[in-house]
Design an enzyme around this catalytic site. Structure first.
Site, PDB file in Angstrom:
ATOM      1  N   ASP A 112       0.753  -1.325  -0.377  1.00 11.19           N
ATOM      2  CA  ASP A 112       0.116  -0.096  -0.081  1.00 11.19           C
ATOM      3  C   ASP A 112       1.021   1.311   0.110  1.00 11.19           C
ATOM      4  O   ASP A 112       0.634   2.084   0.805  1.00 11.19           O
ATOM      5  CB  ASP A 112      -0.833  -0.079   0.889  1.00 11.19           C
ATOM      6  CG  ASP A 112      -1.762   1.551   1.004  1.00 11.19           C
ATOM      7  OD1 ASP A 112      -2.331   1.667   0.939  1.00 11.19           O
ATOM      8  OD2 ASP A 112      -1.807   1.644   2.273  1.00 11.19           O
ATOM      9  N   ASN A 159       6.746  -7.670   7.008  1.00 12.83           N
ATOM     10  CA  ASN A 159       5.789  -6.632   7.049  1.00 12.83           C
ATOM     11  C   ASN A 159       4.112  -7.834   6.563  1.00 12.83           C
ATOM     12  O   ASN A 159       3.794  -7.707   5.336  1.00 12.83           O
ATOM     13  CB  ASN A 159       4.941  -5.460   6.857  1.00 12.83           C
ATOM     14  CG  ASN A 159       3.797  -4.790   7.091  1.00 12.83           C
ATOM     15  OD1 ASN A 159       4.229  -4.518   7.814  1.00 12.83           O
ATOM     16  ND2 ASN A 159       3.002  -4.650   6.110  1.00 12.83           N
ATOM     17  N   GLU A 160       3.212  -9.053   7.140  1.00 13.56           N
ATOM     18  CA  GLU A 160       1.885  -8.929   6.793  1.00 13.56           C
ATOM     19  C   GLU A 160       2.015 -10.093   6.055  1.00 13.56           C
ATOM     20  O   GLU A 160       1.667  -9.905   4.922  1.00 13.56           O
ATOM     21  CB  GLU A 160       0.660  -7.708   6.187  1.00 13.56           C
ATOM     22  CG  GLU A 160       0.301  -6.360   7.049  1.00 13.56           C
ATOM     23  CD  GLU A 160      -0.546  -5.966   7.460  1.00 13.56           C
ATOM     24  OE1 GLU A 160      -1.162  -5.939   6.301  1.00 13.56           O
ATOM     25  OE2 GLU A 160      -1.280  -5.741   8.228  1.00 13.56           O
ATOM     26  N   ASN A 191       0.107  -5.465  13.940  1.00 13.35           N
ATOM     27  CA  ASN A 191      -0.983  -4.777  12.723  1.00 13.35           C
ATOM     28  C   ASN A 191      -2.423  -5.072  12.496  1.00 13.35           C
ATOM     29  O   ASN A 191      -2.943  -6.057  12.526  1.00 13.35           O
ATOM     30  CB  ASN A 191      -0.706  -4.462  10.824  1.00 13.35           C
ATOM     31  CG  ASN A 191       0.612  -4.499  10.910  1.00 13.35           C
ATOM     32  OD1 ASN A 191       1.476  -3.775  12.004  1.00 13.35           O
ATOM     33  ND2 ASN A 191       0.906  -4.451   9.780  1.00 13.35           N
ATOM     34  N   TYR A 235      -6.614  -3.296  12.529  1.00 11.78           N
ATOM     35  CA  TYR A 235      -7.574  -1.530  12.265  1.00 11.78           C
ATOM     36  C   TYR A 235      -9.219  -2.695  12.865  1.00 11.78           C
ATOM     37  O   TYR A 235      -9.914  -1.697  12.075  1.00 11.78           O
ATOM     38  CB  TYR A 235      -7.588  -2.224  11.126  1.00 11.78           C
ATOM     39  CG  TYR A 235      -6.583  -0.877  10.328  1.00 11.78           C
ATOM     40  CD1 TYR A 235      -5.798   0.668  10.476  1.00 11.78           C
ATOM     41  CD2 TYR A 235      -4.721  -1.743   9.964  1.00 11.78           C
ATOM     42  CE1 TYR A 235      -4.747   0.446  10.094  1.00 11.78           C
ATOM     43  CE2 TYR A 235      -3.486  -1.497   9.490  1.00 11.78           C
ATOM     44  CZ  TYR A 235      -3.479  -0.199   9.375  1.00 11.78           C
ATOM     45  OH  TYR A 235      -2.824   0.171   9.460  1.00 11.78           O
ATOM     46  N   TYR A 294     -10.679  -0.958   8.978  1.00 11.97           N
ATOM     47  CA  TYR A 294     -11.696  -3.020   8.020  1.00 11.97           C
ATOM     48  C   TYR A 294     -12.229  -3.293   9.078  1.00 11.97           C
ATOM     49  O   TYR A 294     -12.499  -3.578   8.091  1.00 11.97           O
ATOM     50  CB  TYR A 294     -10.013  -2.878   7.785  1.00 11.97           C
ATOM     51  CG  TYR A 294      -9.390  -2.038   7.045  1.00 11.97           C
ATOM     52  CD1 TYR A 294      -9.616  -1.515   5.997  1.00 11.97           C
ATOM     53  CD2 TYR A 294      -7.564  -2.348   7.600  1.00 11.97           C
ATOM     54  CE1 TYR A 294      -8.824  -0.382   5.036  1.00 11.97           C
ATOM     55  CE2 TYR A 294      -6.810  -1.128   6.505  1.00 11.97           C
ATOM     56  CZ  TYR A 294      -7.392  -0.582   5.692  1.00 11.97           C
ATOM     57  OH  TYR A 294      -6.640   0.517   5.068  1.00 11.97           O
ATOM     58  N   GLU A 349       1.080  -1.476  14.355  1.00 10.55           N
ATOM     59  CA  GLU A 349      -0.399  -0.793  12.836  1.00 10.55           C
ATOM     60  C   GLU A 349      -1.431  -0.494  13.883  1.00 10.55           C
ATOM     61  O   GLU A 349      -1.615  -1.497  13.863  1.00 10.55           O
ATOM     62  CB  GLU A 349       0.008  -0.886  11.563  1.00 10.55           C
ATOM     63  CG  GLU A 349       1.512  -0.702  10.660  1.00 10.55           C
ATOM     64  CD  GLU A 349       1.106  -1.341   9.445  1.00 10.55           C
ATOM     65  OE1 GLU A 349      -0.031  -1.181   8.937  1.00 10.55           O
ATOM     66  OE2 GLU A 349       1.644  -1.718   9.126  1.00 10.55           O
ATOM     67  N   TRP A 374       0.040   3.934  13.106  1.00 10.00           N
ATOM     68  CA  TRP A 374      -0.043   4.169  11.379  1.00 10.00           C
ATOM     69  C   TRP A 374      -0.637   5.705  10.359  1.00 10.00           C
ATOM     70  O   TRP A 374      -1.931   5.113  11.198  1.00 10.00           O
ATOM     71  CB  TRP A 374      -0.857   2.260  10.451  1.00 10.00           C
ATOM     72  CG  TRP A 374      -0.248   2.974   9.136  1.00 10.00           C
ATOM     73  CD1 TRP A 374      -1.005   2.949   8.566  1.00 10.00           C
ATOM     74  CD2 TRP A 374       0.768   2.347   8.436  1.00 10.00           C
ATOM     75  NE1 TRP A 374      -0.069   2.686   6.659  1.00 10.00           N
ATOM     76  CE2 TRP A 374       0.702   2.602   8.123  1.00 10.00           C
ATOM     77  CE3 TRP A 374       2.297   1.982   8.874  1.00 10.00           C
ATOM     78  CZ2 TRP A 374       1.695   2.185   6.174  1.00 10.00           C
ATOM     79  CZ3 TRP A 374       3.266   1.375   8.212  1.00 10.00           C
ATOM     80  CH2 TRP A 374       3.100   2.008   6.851  1.00 10.00           C
ATOM     81  N   LYS A 430      -3.772   8.103   7.095  1.00  5.63           N
ATOM     82  CA  LYS A 430      -3.968   7.380   8.361  1.00  5.63           C
ATOM     83  C   LYS A 430      -2.667   7.742   9.016  1.00  5.63           C
ATOM     84  O   LYS A 430      -2.342   8.524  10.414  1.00  5.63           O
ATOM     85  CB  LYS A 430      -3.586   6.468   8.279  1.00  5.63           C
ATOM     86  CG  LYS A 430      -4.564   5.449   8.381  1.00  5.63           C
ATOM     87  CD  LYS A 430      -4.275   3.739   8.272  1.00  5.63           C
ATOM     88  CE  LYS A 430      -6.107   3.419   7.866  1.00  5.63           C
ATOM     89  NZ  LYS A 430      -5.625   2.718   6.622  1.00  5.63           N
TER      90      LYS A 430
HETATM   91  C1  GCB Z   1      -0.986  -2.386   6.515  1.00  3.36           C
HETATM   92  C2  GCB Z   1      -0.127  -2.063   6.063  1.00  3.36           C
HETATM   93  C3  GCB Z   1       0.469  -1.058   5.787  1.00  3.36           C
HETATM   94  C4  GCB Z   1      -0.628  -0.242   5.145  1.00  3.36           C
HETATM   95  C5  GCB Z   1      -2.059   0.138   6.263  1.00  3.36           C
HETATM   96  C6  GCB Z   1      -3.493   0.935   5.539  1.00  3.36           C
HETATM   97  O1  GCB Z   1      -1.726  -3.217   7.310  1.00  3.36           O
HETATM   98  O2  GCB Z   1       1.097  -3.275   6.697  1.00  3.36           O
HETATM   99  O3  GCB Z   1       1.407  -1.306   4.662  1.00  3.36           O
HETATM  100  O4  GCB Z   1      -1.058   1.226   4.957  1.00  3.36           O
HETATM  101  O5  GCB Z   1      -2.212  -1.286   6.646  1.00  3.36           O
HETATM  102  O6  GCB Z   1      -3.505   1.942   5.860  1.00  3.36           O
HETATM  103  O7  GCB Z   1      -4.305  -0.107   4.869  1.00  3.36           O
END
Ligand code: GCB
Length: 554
Positions: free
Chosen positions: A125, A369-370, A428, A430, A434, A466, A511, A530
């Site tokens: 991303d 990462n992820e 990470n 959200y 999300y 994150e 993040w 973000k």
């Molecule tokens: C994540 C990623 C990061 C993205 C972020 C997002 O999990 O590691 O690279 O930018 O989410 O904002 O979706």
């Protein structure tokens, strides 16, 4: 085209911004007669993503990978006083065998597209900026010289130890001297490997980032004539994971900071010293003590600045986008993340460790990462990655940053199969964004529940690597709604409730530090928003709330 810069945003031409394939750079240069040196090297600090280099039309070589330096010996090719032509072909195409991986796609409904239409699919991303991103230099050194210095520090009671290894030209003797900031010698040793001890050293830490100067000199073994001198700035400090804690110099340290990007208007991902200083001033202002180099190695200038400013850095390889968000085993297969990908991952990791191991600021290696760590084939893959990292440097903890969960539950990402391989679990998450978008009321409950799952399943300290919400500056809504400044501030506060309830959490990385460019898509309004700061580095409302929290903790 200016260097260093990403070429994408320099012109008004969308076809250059979105260009896929090769671009060519060329310039001439003259080495002035006044320069006298034994060896001349051409050093590229970073070119994204593949570079092929010619001098006067003759191939010098090539390098794959967009974030690490590479060097060509041009001693025999460059004549003092003559005009030389340097040509660089830069290719931005990413495949599954690159770091970071990507894939070149072709449409299936060909009738709807012009002939030969293709595009770069990236599973990460951030905008796939390309070009010569960091300085290109001619480096002049003596012909018999110091090639490499590697050091490592320990603290033994009240004594600081600096163990060093020097690689140098044969037939020469090595001497190492440790000087403090005002130049006084505090210890010395002879030999290409040695130990310097310092009584009651001034330790390096975020509060007092004290740097010593390790001065290494090389002399001809027979005549004693000095051949070369090199100075490395080092900090005496230790880092370790013990139980629920991350320890710096034997004391628990809590990480406050961000995932970041090297990203700015106009220049894209290029080195910008003014921006680098500004970002460090902002981290200072907000009370941050750390960041992760999400999702690739940052400039060498950034690493040196972190040493000087006392910032703790989690240094990440560009192993990002090894994920399809499908819960099926589709990534760690022979068509995608295969043995060649692994070889590239290991090489990049080795080069990163080689470049950054002497920095006191670097406290941890993040090896991915992820990635799709729920896939069974990710286990042997990450066993090799982690073993490789430990063999190259066993003085720092390892982290794998997970999108996976600790345990598999319905309607959630599946459980990680690899978290036991690292020392710190990077998570990470959200919730409220999300997952259950807008439901701030669920965040603290869901986050705390998950954090406890991680601790129960793996017994390793956790960094929330994150958490964040897209926020358009000057958009307000009360009660808070997604994308408003109020929402971002409230969102972060809900996470902090969960984090404060868990004593096995070793830090919080929001993040993101600042808004950044991404590819276009309907979830991105001119990029990822973000940031706690705008892309131009102005604080959003949440920045003030974070500042209140972090300066109190500092
Ligand atoms: C994540 C990623 C990061 C993205 C972020 C997002 O999990 O590691 O690279 O930018 O989410 O904002 O979706």
């Amino acid at each position: 085209m200016p260097v260093p810069a990403s070429y994408n945003d320099i012109t008004q031409d969308a076809s250059l911004r979105d260009h896929l394939g090769c671009v060519w750079y060329e310039r001439s240069f003259v080495v002035p007669r006044q320069v006298c040196a034994g060896r001349m090297e051409l050093r590229f600090d970073a070119v994204a993503h593949h570079a092929t280099v010619w001098l006067d039309g003759l191939l010098l070589g090539e390098y794959r990978g967009g974030f690490l330096p590479f060097v060509f010996d041009v001693t025999a090719r460059v004549k003092v006083g003559a005009t030389h032509r340097l040509t660089v072909r830069v290719n931005n195409m990413l495949t599954w065998q690159d770091m970071p991986p990507g894939e070149i796609r072709h449409p299936r409904d060909v009738a709807n597209y012009p002939e030969g239409f293709r595009w770069q699919e990236t599973h990460f991303d951030f905008f796939n900026y390309a070009g010569i991103h960091r300085p290109v230099r001619l480096v002049f050194t003596p012909s018999r010289r110091i090639e490499r210095i590697r050091c490592r520090t320990e603290i033994d009671g009240t004594v600081g130890r600096v163990d060093y290894t020097v690689t140098a030209s044969p037939g020469a003797t090595v001497a190492a001297r440790l000087r403090d900031a005002d130049g006084a010698v505090v210890g010395e040793a002879i030999g290409s490997e040695g130990r310097i001890t310092v009584d009651a050293p001034r330790l390096w830490s975020p509060r007092a980032p004290h740097l010593y100067r390790l001065e290494v000199s090389l002399a001809d073994a027979a005549t004693g004539e000095e051949l070369d001198v090199y100075e490395e700035r080092i900090g005496i400090r230790t880092v370790a994971v013990a139980g629920k804690r991350l320890l710096l110099n034997g004391e628990p340290v809590y990480l406050r900071g961000f995932g970041r990007h090297e990203d700015m208007d106009v220049k894209g991902r290029a080195l910008d010293l003014a921006l680098l200083v500004k970002d460090h001033n902002l981290m200072d202002w907000i009370g941050a003590n750390s960041y992760r180099t999400s999702h690739y190695p940052y400039s060498e200038e950034a690493m040196r600045m972190a040493d000087e400013r006392g910032i703790l850095v989690i240094d990440e390889v560009p192993a990002v986008g090894m994920n399809s968000w499908s819960h099926e085993p589709v990534i760690f297969t022979s068509e995608r993340a295969n043995d060649d990908t692994l070889a590239e991952h290991l090489r990049t990791l080795a080069e990163l460790i080689e470049r950054d191991a002497n920095h006191p600021s670097v406290i941890c290696w993040s090896v991915a990462n992820e990635a799709a760590t729920w896939e069974p084939a990710s286990v042997p893959y990450f066993e090799k990655v982690c073993a490789h990292a430990r063999a190259l440097d066993d003085s720092r903890p390892l982290m794998i940053v997970e999108a996976a969960r600790a345990i598999t539950e319905p309607d959630r990402m599946p459980g990680s199969r690899v978290a036991h391989l690292a020392d710190i679990v990077g998570v990470n998450r959200y919730y409220g964004w999300y997952n259950d978008p807008g439901r701030l009321d669920l965040v603290a409950r869901q986050m705390e529940r998950e954090l406890r799952h991680w601790w129960d399943a793996f017994g390793k300290p956790i960094l929330l690597a994150e958490y964040g919400a897209d926020t358009i500056p000057c958009v307000h809504a009360d009660p808070p709604q997604m994308f408003s400044e109020e929402f971002q501030a409230d969102f972060l506060a809900r996470y902090h409730e969960a984090l404060d309830a868990c004593d096995f959490v070793i830090g919080e990385h929001v993040w993101n530090f600042a808004d950044f460019a991404t590819k276009q898509g309907f979830t991105r309004v001119l990029g990822n928003r973000k940031g706690v700061f705008t892309r131009q580095r102005q604080p959003k409302q949440a920045a003030h709330a974070l500042r209140a929290r972090w300066t109190k903790q500092a």
